[in-house]
Design a protein around this motif. Structure first.
Motif, PDB file in Angstrom:
ATOM      1  N   UNK A 296       0.836  -1.199   0.000  1.00 49.48           N
ATOM      2  CA  UNK A 296       0.000   0.000   0.000  1.00 49.48           C
ATOM      3  C   UNK A 296       0.875   1.256   0.000  1.00 49.48           C
ATOM      4  N   UNK A 297       1.928   1.253   0.817  1.00 51.21           N
ATOM      5  CA  UNK A 297       2.841   2.394   0.872  1.00 51.21           C
ATOM      6  C   UNK A 297       3.477   2.635  -0.498  1.00 51.21           C
ATOM      7  N   UNK A 298       3.948   1.586  -1.128  1.00 49.25           N
ATOM      8  CA  UNK A 298       4.611   1.725  -2.434  1.00 49.25           C
ATOM      9  C   UNK A 298       3.649   2.289  -3.473  1.00 49.25           C
ATOM     10  N   UNK A 299       2.403   1.845  -3.449  1.00 47.96           N
ATOM     11  CA  UNK A 299       1.428   2.337  -4.421  1.00 47.96           C
ATOM     12  C   UNK A 299       1.128   3.812  -4.181  1.00 47.96           C
ATOM     13  N   UNK A 300       1.014   4.214  -2.903  1.00 52.03           N
ATOM     14  CA  UNK A 300       0.776   5.620  -2.603  1.00 52.03           C
ATOM     15  C   UNK A 300       1.906   6.513  -3.072  1.00 52.03           C
ATOM     16  N   UNK A 301       3.142   6.057  -2.889  1.00 57.25           N
ATOM     17  CA  UNK A 301       4.294   6.839  -3.351  1.00 57.25           C
ATOM     18  C   UNK A 301       4.294   6.975  -4.876  1.00 57.25           C
ATOM     19  N   UNK A 302       3.882   5.924  -5.534  1.00 58.28           N
ATOM     20  CA  UNK A 302       3.890   5.942  -6.999  1.00 58.28           C
ATOM     21  C   UNK A 302       2.776   6.812  -7.563  1.00 58.28           C
ATOM     22  N   UNK A 310      -5.817   8.213  -6.286  1.00 59.34           N
ATOM     23  CA  UNK A 310      -6.532   7.283  -5.399  1.00 59.34           C
ATOM     24  C   UNK A 310      -7.501   6.417  -6.202  1.00 59.34           C
ATOM     25  N   UNK A 311      -8.155   7.007  -7.195  1.00 59.88           N
ATOM     26  CA  UNK A 311      -9.114   6.241  -7.998  1.00 59.88           C
ATOM     27  C   UNK A 311      -8.446   5.070  -8.710  1.00 59.88           C
ATOM     28  N   UNK A 312      -7.145   5.196  -9.010  1.00 63.60           N
ATOM     29  CA  UNK A 312      -6.439   4.143  -9.729  1.00 63.60           C
ATOM     30  C   UNK A 312      -5.607   3.232  -8.855  1.00 63.60           C
ATOM     31  N   UNK A 313      -5.813   3.241  -7.547  1.00 64.63           N
ATOM     32  CA  UNK A 313      -5.025   2.399  -6.637  1.00 64.63           C
ATOM     33  C   UNK A 313      -5.529   0.956  -6.670  1.00 64.63           C
ATOM     34  N   UNK A 314      -5.021   0.177  -7.603  1.00 59.07           N
ATOM     35  CA  UNK A 314      -5.519  -1.188  -7.787  1.00 59.07           C
ATOM     36  C   UNK A 314      -5.146  -2.101  -6.624  1.00 59.07           C
ATOM     37  N   UNK A 319      -7.094  -5.027  -1.740  1.00 59.54           N
ATOM     38  CA  UNK A 319      -7.082  -5.338  -0.309  1.00 59.54           C
ATOM     39  C   UNK A 319      -8.436  -4.995   0.306  1.00 59.54           C
ATOM     40  N   UNK A 320      -9.012  -3.851  -0.075  1.00 55.71           N
ATOM     41  CA  UNK A 320     -10.335  -3.470   0.422  1.00 55.71           C
ATOM     42  C   UNK A 320     -11.401  -4.473  -0.027  1.00 55.71           C
ATOM     43  N   UNK A 321     -11.345  -4.887  -1.285  1.00 54.02           N
ATOM     44  CA  UNK A 321     -12.314  -5.863  -1.779  1.00 54.02           C
ATOM     45  C   UNK A 321     -12.216  -7.189  -1.036  1.00 54.02           C
ATOM     46  N   UNK A 417      -6.917   4.662   3.997  1.00 49.99           N
ATOM     47  CA  UNK A 417      -5.984   3.557   4.227  1.00 49.99           C
ATOM     48  C   UNK A 417      -4.600   3.902   3.691  1.00 49.99           C
ATOM     49  N   UNK A 418      -4.550   4.435   2.485  1.00 48.23           N
ATOM     50  CA  UNK A 418      -3.243   4.729   1.885  1.00 48.23           C
ATOM     51  C   UNK A 418      -2.535   5.865   2.624  1.00 48.23           C
ATOM     52  N   UNK A 419      -3.286   6.867   3.071  1.00 50.30           N
ATOM     53  CA  UNK A 419      -2.667   7.960   3.822  1.00 50.30           C
ATOM     54  C   UNK A 419      -2.143   7.482   5.177  1.00 50.30           C
ATOM     55  N   UNK A 420      -2.907   6.655   5.869  1.00 52.86           N
ATOM     56  CA  UNK A 420      -2.459   6.126   7.167  1.00 52.86           C
ATOM     57  C   UNK A 420      -1.194   5.291   6.983  1.00 52.86           C
ATOM     58  N   UNK A 421      -1.207   4.393   5.993  1.00 60.80           N
ATOM     59  CA  UNK A 421      -0.050   3.520   5.773  1.00 60.80           C
ATOM     60  C   UNK A 421       1.187   4.325   5.388  1.00 60.80           C
ATOM     61  N   UNK A 422       0.994   5.403   4.627  1.00 71.51           N
ATOM     62  CA  UNK A 422       2.125   6.229   4.216  1.00 71.51           C
ATOM     63  C   UNK A 422       2.723   6.991   5.393  1.00 71.51           C
ATOM     64  N   UNK A 423       1.894   7.330   6.375  1.00 75.11           N
ATOM     65  CA  UNK A 423       2.359   8.142   7.501  1.00 75.11           C
ATOM     66  C   UNK A 423       2.923   7.313   8.643  1.00 75.11           C
ATOM     67  N   UNK A 424       2.382   6.109   8.857  1.00 80.48           N
ATOM     68  CA  UNK A 424       2.745   5.343  10.050  1.00 80.48           C
ATOM     69  C   UNK A 424       2.902   3.856   9.752  1.00 80.48           C
ATOM     70  N   UNK A 425       3.848   3.248  10.423  1.00 80.17           N
ATOM     71  CA  UNK A 425       3.888   1.795  10.517  1.00 80.17           C
ATOM     72  C   UNK A 425       2.930   1.383  11.634  1.00 80.17           C
TER      73      UNK A 425
END
Length: 458
Positions: A296-302, A310-314, A319-321, A417-425
């Motif tokens: 998730x972190x890697x996708x957010x950075x990309x 966010x709309x294209x975060x496959x 994971x949500x699905x 989810x992506x913002x939380x994962x990017x900010x914190x472990x």
């Protein structure tokens, strides 16, 4: 045609009373999911003269989604929500003309163009939430996701900041709304599995305890509607403005203010509860599966965190699905037979309702493969999905009564989810289990849990 008498059922069946030992008031649908392992894809529970037919097999559940032979039935916990949301989209009867009017008026409010507008409000909630975690070592995820989803709905839908992440705290009326919601959700789940008579008495007692809070919640929402309608607040490009200013394209009528209040309450109640449940389940898996969090972190950075990113975060959406498949916040729904028919070899007369048990059907190995009980987001890749042509997946309901806010909820969830994962472990506080411990109160949501957080520092 009469209802078949050959259905499997949990035993022992007590004369007159029925399957009183075949129910679990606290965890009814989870209990029924386990019953399906021995009773099969369709079975019955009987209490006094009430026969509840439960459909847990994926193929039979899909058959119940046919609009030709089946229709939506308002029963069980959903019926209890009418105590709060009245004739809102979730609880209005299909024959109620206000349901059709509200659906037609609100549909543009959940289209892609509208989601682009709401994204800034969603991002502001993410900013405030992550900022409020600064300097902390642990976070109560249940409280945080409850607050986040309520704030998203309030800011995007009604241009109101509820103050749930402010240092001053929330308005007392908002706290009353949360307390009232807690009570009605618990009652909605438990009362649906009570013995008739005893449940009615218990319900009368519980009704008294939340009626005062409910009246306060309605007054609070009436004030939100009146402030905008009477010009004390400027016009806004949000859901409230849409409901106040847009005539029904079919009739030319505008929604009455009492129905707008029901819609606002519906978004606050049903919208926040189901999305908070999805977020909590997803964050539980990220806190126990570091490999998932890093993806998730890697996708957010990309991709970044603007609307298009966010709309294209496959990966994040897979994971949500998968969280929705294993743990749908609404674990099932009722359908009523339009015609005399057979289902799974049993006679179902017209007018008989069945409970489509989505929690079990979405784990059915006959439609999802032998590893259906395992959390595997990679099953949502296009190539992998071809292995499941008969898959059953209806976390947002089915037919014309399916959830109007599903795209809103998925955009909001992917962003948070992506913002939380990017900010914190994240690290789960306490011992990890194979699956998140769940509780039921009309919806299916994890037992409250906390995580240790470590800033990623960038």
């Amino acid at each position: 045609m009469k209802l078949d008498t050959r259905f499997p059922h949990p035993g022992p069946r007590i004369p007159v009373i029925g399957d009183v030992f075949g129910a679990d008031r606290r965890r009814p649908t989870i209990h029924e999911m386990h019953l399906a392992e021995t009773l099969g894809p369709i079975f019955e529970r009987k209490l006094l003269s009430t026969h509840l037919t439960i459909v847990t097999g994926g193929e039979l559940a899909s058959a119940c989604n046919s609009e030709d032979n089946w229709a939506r039935a308002l029963a069980g916990p959903t019926l209890k929500f009418r105590d709060i949301t009245g004739a809102g989209l979730f609880t209005a009867r299909t024959r109620d003309p206000l349901w059709g009017k509200a659906r037609r008026v609100l549909e543009p409010g959940f289209a892609q163009a509208a989601l682009r507008v709401y994204h800034d409000a969603m991002a502001s909630v993410a900013d405030d939430m992550i900022s409020s975690w600064g300097g902390r070592t642990e976070v109560d995820i249940h409280e945080a996701m409850t607050n986040a989803t309520l704030e998203v709905i309030a800011r995007a839908g009604f241009s109101r900041n509820l103050g749930l992440f402010s240092t001053e705290g929330a308005d007392p009326q908002v706290k009353d709304l949360l307390s009232t919601l807690e009570k009605v959700l618990s009652w909605a789940s438990e009362s649906s599995n009570d013995i008739p008579g005893i449940g009615h008495i218990r319900g009368m007692v519980q009704q008294r305890s939340f009626q005062r809070g409910l009246a306060g919640a309605r007054r609070y929402v009436d004030t939100i509607v009146a402030d905008r309608a009477d010009g004390r607040e400027p016009p806004r490009n949000d859901l409230l403005g849409l409901m106040l200013d847009t005539p029904d394209p079919d009739t030319g009528d505008r929604l009455p203010h009492h129905n707008i209040r029901d819609q606002v309450l519906t978004f606050l109640v049903a919208g926040h509860e189901t999305t908070a449940a999805l977020l909590e389940i997803t964050l539980w898996y990220l806190a126990t599966r570091r490999d998932l969090a890093e993806r998730v972190v890697a996708e957010g950075r990309e991709r970044g965190f603007d609307y298009q990113g966010v709309a294209g975060m496959r990966t994040t959406r897979s994971i949500l699905n998968e969280a929705l498949r294993l743990w749908p916040a609404v674990p099932g729904y009722f359908r009523v037979s339009r015609v005399d028919q057979q289902l799974g070899g049993y006679d179902i007369p017209a007018g008989h309702s069945v409970f489509v048990h989505a929690l079990a059907a979405q784990r059915d190995t006959t439609v999802w493969g032998p590893d259906a009980a395992q959390f595997d987001p990679d099953r949502w890749e296009s190539k992998a999905l071809r292995r499941y042509p008969n898959r059953f997946f209806t976390p947002f309901g089915t037919g014309p009564r399916s959830c109007i806010g599903r795209a809103f909820a998925m955009q909001e969830s992917a962003l948070l989810v992506s913002r939380i994962a990017a900010a914190y472990e994240l690290e789960l506080v306490g011992d990890a289990t194979d699956e998140p411990p769940m509780r039921e109160r009309g919806t299916l949501r994890p037992e409250p849990f906390s995580v240790r957080i470590t800033s990623r520092g960038h």
